[in-house]
Design an enzyme around this catalytic site. Structure first.
Site, PDB file in Angstrom:
ATOM      1  N   HIS A 133       3.958   6.667   5.757  1.00 40.89           N
ATOM      2  CA  HIS A 133       2.789   7.370   6.288  1.00 40.89           C
ATOM      3  C   HIS A 133       1.950   6.550   7.261  1.00 40.89           C
ATOM      4  CE1 HIS A 133       0.517   5.322   3.005  1.00 40.89           C
ATOM      5  NE2 HIS A 133      -0.523   5.506   3.782  1.00 40.89           N
ATOM      6  N   GLU A 147       1.088   4.981  12.925  1.00 41.22           N
ATOM      7  CA  GLU A 147      -0.258   4.512  13.278  1.00 41.22           C
ATOM      8  C   GLU A 147      -0.315   2.999  13.457  1.00 41.22           C
ATOM      9  OE1 GLU A 147      -4.761   4.402  11.391  1.00 41.22           O
ATOM     10  OE2 GLU A 147      -3.161   5.483  10.371  1.00 41.22           O
ATOM     11  N   ASP A 148       0.345   2.252  12.578  1.00 44.69           N
ATOM     12  CA  ASP A 148       0.122   0.806  12.514  1.00 44.69           C
ATOM     13  C   ASP A 148       1.319  -0.046  12.911  1.00 44.69           C
ATOM     14  OD1 ASP A 148      -2.476   1.183  11.626  1.00 44.69           O
ATOM     15  OD2 ASP A 148      -1.861   1.339   9.528  1.00 44.69           O
ATOM     16  N   HIS A 160       0.817  -1.223   0.000  1.00 43.10           N
ATOM     17  CA  HIS A 160       0.000   0.000   0.000  1.00 43.10           C
ATOM     18  C   HIS A 160       0.851   1.274   0.000  1.00 43.10           C
ATOM     19  CE1 HIS A 160      -2.968   3.008   0.991  1.00 43.10           C
ATOM     20  NE2 HIS A 160      -2.405   3.213   2.172  1.00 43.10           N
TER      21      HIS A 160
END
Length: 765
Positions: free
Chosen positions: A109, A113-114, A85
């Site tokens: 990016h 967050e992940d 992705h």
């Protein structure tokens, strides 16, 4: 330049060698394989070097390997490695020819967050600039909000605030959303629909506002395909059938246009294109027409060397083919807010076909397709992109204005409403009397214009002139209107009803804010009067400076907060006195055992007021005064009545006649009673509410006689309720508006003189 569209088969491939890619060196050029694969380090570097030979290859390689290791064995809903992705997001941004920092931030990016990566670590490895870009894209994961709309709005808030610092955050986010939409078929149906709705509501219009038309069209079509697959299929089928029928039409028109330009010595590049399904569908819905009735499905771009050549080309087109009236727009002389510049015209071309033409320069064409991403200062490394955009981009100016609304929105949904309003509307261009151009959404009115000029102008607007003629502020504006806003210093806040008339989010937010401020000022004014009169009765000194020192004990941030709380009934004036003077003791009213005896004492005090008590009474002027005043709901009060005020928490003062039975309900709450008096300006008559009850003879014309008496005595009927008490009589309950008690008594006396009136009396709620 076009976006590289990957097929779902390509995105399903997993390359084993990626997992073993070296961290310090560029991978060798891969051997060609019939199987689709993910982009390698070599591919990424080559894509960037194709437009930026001086790219920092080491930075790109380090980011590639860092992101790949950070995401590790994570997979997407399709089963692909998650790392595919951010790679595809980076690939989309290389199509836009963006700088190294943007490409690296795209690769990273989702790491904060992940994955286990942190902002501190990214700052250390890649620098503060890239760390700020990545953090700007990090969603709010632990934010507990009451609705999906609120969470969506909060995420949009954070995104736009990050964009205010660096607009490249937006470009990465749009590329991220584009790839997610391209692979949406792997997401569960419920989530798929929600994501498509959000894309159509926010991200596609946002791309359009930034001038990125190609990305907007793809986002719209992908969302349309998910939200209404049947309509999408029908439109697509009709477009394909039309293309088969008119296979040679586009080439013929291109050839004729090119030949005409060559004959007139104009070098031009002509290309035809078909409009997209979503664009066609929305036009069919907006105009309520069928597919066969659409006449501008095909459009042609005429790209020339300079602006002068654009107008020469326009002359050639208009002298060759008939022009369709009302279809000419010059966005070169008056650009759109997203920096779009072009000349639009529609002519009757070969075969009596309507042909839509867009005439522009090469630079205008780049901005029309790629918007702010087409600005050269992303590549030259000179100066701050944000600073340059502030000076040179209208699209970025809109973004900055939108971010400014953040501080003015009372809640997330309000902000989301404003942003959707601003994103969806087309524009009209109007002028101030001094010639300043004001761009507004279509259907905007003079109220929106006033707030676009300045918030203070909007708040004090009382009228307007449109093209030199007086007009209502609600008048819808047209392109080219000259608008002069008439203001008055006597109006400090706009009517709250304006909010429903305003079209722009800025005007609505300003009206809401001004209304809230006006209400707060009313409560604060009332609270100050209550506090000052309590201090006067207690014969103790009041001073703002002394109250300021007592604010912590009252748990309020400012003196105005204290006064507003007292005015709303949330805080007692005696609590304020005790906070300032700890030894203060409140004097209680003497109780006489019964409600009537208590009122009798109050009435006596009113009949023979002591000068000090009269001075301490709060003056009442009416419902339009600077105090939050309303009158007793079942009967009202009029000047001449002896009155008392009851403080209702959150509502202000309710004025009752001293003999109102409703006062019984407040007998045990003496702290809510206020000493009030009438303060009427005889030069400016004002009506007040009253209620009368009439037993009327039930015969034809009896109601007309009652209404005639009231009208002849300049009374105003606000409401009538009729109840049949017997076959011969009807009970009328009439809410009147009268000037004072003398006026009301005169009306009652004249009604009693009528033969059709058996009985009339005033009602006190």
């Amino acid at each position: 330049m076009a976006y590289r569209r990957r097929t779902s088969r390509e995105m399903q491939a997993v390359t084993d060698s990626v997992a073993t890619a070296p961290a310090s060196a560029v991978a060798e050029k891969p051997v060609k394989s019939p199987r689709p694969r993910m982009m390698r380090q070599y591919d990424l570097v080559e894509r960037v070097k194709s437009y930026n030979p001086d790219t920092d290859e080491d930075l790109l390689n380090r980011a590639y390997v860092y992101a790949m290791k950070a995401h590790g064995a994570q997979t997407r809903a399709s089963g692909d490695p998650y790392f595919s992705h951010p790679l595809e997001v980076a690939a989309i941004l290389t199509d836009l020819k963006l700088d190294d920092a943007t490409i690296v931030a795209a690769l990273l990016h989702d790491t904060i967050e992940d994955t286990e990566a942190t902002r501190t670590e990214i700052d250390h490895v890649f620098g503060h600039e890239i760390g700020a870009l990545v953090e700007g894209l990090t969603k709010l994961k632990r934010l507990e909000l009451v609705s999906r709309e609120a969470k969506q709005a909060e995420n949009l808030r954070k995104l736009l605030l990050a964009i205010a610092d660096d607009v490249r955050v937006l470009l990465i986010k749009l590329a991220d959303r584009l790839h997610n939409m391209r692979t949406l078929e792997f997401v569960p149906p419920a989530s798929r629909r929600r994501i498509a709705e959000e894309t159509l509501d926010i991200y596609a219009p946002l791309a359009g506002r930034m001038g990125m038309q190609e990305m907007r069209e793809e986002l719209e079509d992908l969302s349309f395909h998910v939200l209404d697959p049947e309509a999408f299929a029908v439109v697509k089928q009709r477009l394909d059938a039309l293309a088969d029928r008119n296979r040679n039409l586009i080439g013929e028109i291109e050839s004729q246009l090119t030949k005409n330009f060559q004959n007139n010595g104009i070098a031009a590049r002509v290309c035809g294109r078909r409009k997209q399904p979503f664009s066609i569908w929305t036009k069919m819905e907006r105009k309520s027409v069928g597919f066969e009735q659409l006449s501008d499905i095909y459009g042609f771009r005429i790209v020339l060397n300079d602006a002068e050549a654009c107008y020469r080309a326009l002359g050639v087109v208009h002298t060759t083919w008939p022009v369709v009236p009302g279809r000419f727009k010059d966005y070169i002389s008056t650009p759109k807010q997203n920096d779009y510049r072009s000349i639009h015209t529609t002519v009757i071309g070969p075969g009596n076909q309507r042909v839509e033409l867009q005439i522009r320069t090469e630079e205008m064409n780049q901005i029309a397709e790629f918007g702010i991403a087409a600005h050269p200062f992303y590549k030259d490394g000179v100066g701050s992109p944000t600073e340059l955009l502030k000076r040179e981009s209208n699209a970025f100016a809109w973004l900055r204005n939108t971010v400014g609304i953040l501080s003015e929105s009372a809640n997330p949904e309000e902000f989301l409403e404003h942003t959707k309003l601003e994103l969806f509307h087309d524009q009209v261009f109007c002028f101030t009397p001094k010639g300043k151009l004001i761009a507004l959404p279509r259907h905007a009115n003079a109220i929106d214009f006033a707030y676009a000029v300045h918030t203070d102008v909007g708040n004090s607007a009382v009228g307007c002139k449109i093209n030199g003629k007086f007009a209502p502020l609600s008048s819808e504006l047209q392109n080219g209107d000259e608008v002069e806003v008439l203001t008055s210093q006597a109006q400090s806040a706009p009517p709250s009803a304006w909010e429903s008339l305003a079209v722009t989010g800025k005007a609505r937010a300003a009206i809401r804010r001004a209304t809230r401020t006006a209400v707060r000022d009313q409560y604060a004014g009332l609270g100050r009067r209550i506090v000052e009169r309590l201090f006067a009765r207690a014969k103790i000194e009041y001073a703002d400076d002394k109250l300021k020192g007592a604010l912590p004990r009252l748990a309020r941030a400012s003196i105005e907060d204290v006064m507003a709380s007292v005015g709303r009934g949330e805080l007692k004036a005696s609590d304020v006195a005790r906070a300032m003077y700890p030894d203060y003791r409140e004097e209680r009213l003497v109780r006489y055992g019964t409600w009537k005896a208590n009122l009798a004492v109050k009435l006596k005090l009113k009949s023979q007021p002591h000068p000090a008590r009269s001075a301490s009474a709060i003056p009442v002027r009416g419902i339009n005064s600077d105090l939050p005043v309303k009158f007793a709901p079942n009967g009202g009060a009029v000047p001449g009545d002896r009155i008392v005020g009851i403080v209702s928490p959150g509502e202000g003062i309710t004025i009752y006649p001293i003999h109102s039975p409703a006062l019984r309900d407040f007998e045990d709450e003496p702290e809510r009673w206020l000493d009030v008096r009438w303060d009427i300006d005889e030069t400016m008559p004002q009506r007040f509410p009253a209620r009368i009850r009439i037993d009327n003879v039930n015969e034809p014309g009896s109601l007309a006689q009652v209404a005639t008496v009231i009208a002849e005595h300049d009374g105003n009927i606000d409401n009538i309720n009729m109840t049949r008490r017997s076959p011969d009589f009807t009970e009328l309950t009439i809410d009147l508006e009268v000037y004072d008690l003398k006026h009301l008594s005169a009306i009652i006396a004249q009604l009693r003189a009528k033969a059709v009136v058996a009985r009339v009396e005033r009602v006190n709620g």
